[in-house]
Write a protein that holds these residues in place. Sequence first.
Motif, PDB file in Angstrom:
ATOM      1  N   THR A  22       0.832  -1.191   0.000  1.00 26.49           N
ATOM      2  CA  THR A  22       0.000   0.000   0.000  1.00 26.49           C
ATOM      3  C   THR A  22       0.875   1.253   0.000  1.00 26.49           C
ATOM      4  OG1 THR A  22      -0.150   0.200   2.408  1.00 26.49           O
ATOM      5  CG2 THR A  22      -1.812  -1.170   1.308  1.00 26.49           C
ATOM      6  N   ASN A  73      -3.783   3.252  -0.214  1.00 23.88           N
ATOM      7  CA  ASN A  73      -3.976   2.870  -1.615  1.00 23.88           C
ATOM      8  C   ASN A  73      -3.348   1.495  -1.830  1.00 23.88           C
ATOM      9  OD1 ASN A  73      -4.673   5.743  -2.929  1.00 23.88           O
ATOM     10  ND2 ASN A  73      -3.059   6.038  -1.429  1.00 23.88           N
ATOM     11  N   THR A 109      -4.914  10.229  -3.829  1.00 22.52           N
ATOM     12  CA  THR A 109      -5.437   8.904  -4.115  1.00 22.52           C
ATOM     13  C   THR A 109      -4.874   8.442  -5.462  1.00 22.52           C
ATOM     14  OG1 THR A 109      -7.452   9.780  -5.148  1.00 22.52           O
ATOM     15  CG2 THR A 109      -7.544   9.294  -2.773  1.00 22.52           C
ATOM     16  N   ALA A 113      -5.751   2.118  -8.386  1.00 20.73           N
ATOM     17  CA  ALA A 113      -5.456   1.265  -7.229  1.00 20.73           C
ATOM     18  C   ALA A 113      -6.568   0.233  -7.072  1.00 20.73           C
ATOM     19  CB  ALA A 113      -5.325   2.101  -5.968  1.00 20.73           C
ATOM     20  N   VAL A 116      -8.930   2.057  -2.479  1.00 17.74           N
ATOM     21  CA  VAL A 116      -8.473   3.275  -1.823  1.00 17.74           C
ATOM     22  C   VAL A 116      -9.383   3.522  -0.628  1.00 17.74           C
ATOM     23  CG1 VAL A 116      -8.115   5.763  -2.005  1.00 17.74           C
ATOM     24  CG2 VAL A 116      -7.623   4.290  -3.979  1.00 17.74           C
TER      25      VAL A 116
END
Length: 166
Positions: A22, A73, A109, A113, A116
């Motif tokens: 992440t 994320n 953000t 991804a 999120v």
Amino acid sequence: MNDQVSSDVFRHAMTCFASGITAVTTYEDRVPSGLIATSVCSLSADPATILVCVNKTASAHDVILRTRRFAVNLLSAEQLAVAKRFTSLRGPERFDPVNWQAGELDVPTLTGAVVVFECQLAKVHDGFTHSIIVGQITRATVNDEGAADCLLWHHRDFARTVQQAA
């Protein structure tokens, strides 16, 4: 008798755990700040909360504590370049402007991804070298196309998920 496992043995044993990669991110005075974290997990569904373990020496640690908001994320397997950028560069240089946008909480953000989570800082607990940061999730965005293929950290290297036949 010493009942404590050495840090070398502990680190080696932890390489056996596959963890999602992440990018934990925030803004302070419009300047993005963030780090790569693999110690992330759900805490509660009601209220929806997540915990992130952040090394106290990380440049983004104090920024997250000051701003009291952050995004988690979860990188897709196709976002290996994002992970490498975060591990090789420092500060705002980690953020390629093409890939990042401001979320509803005004946190960076990551476009594309897998997931999120936008979070308000709820609590911070001491975790020795790390802070255990609890975030109350105010928004969750799931990329259903990328949900089955997240980027992992396993045996000190990047890996990806593989679906197993039932």
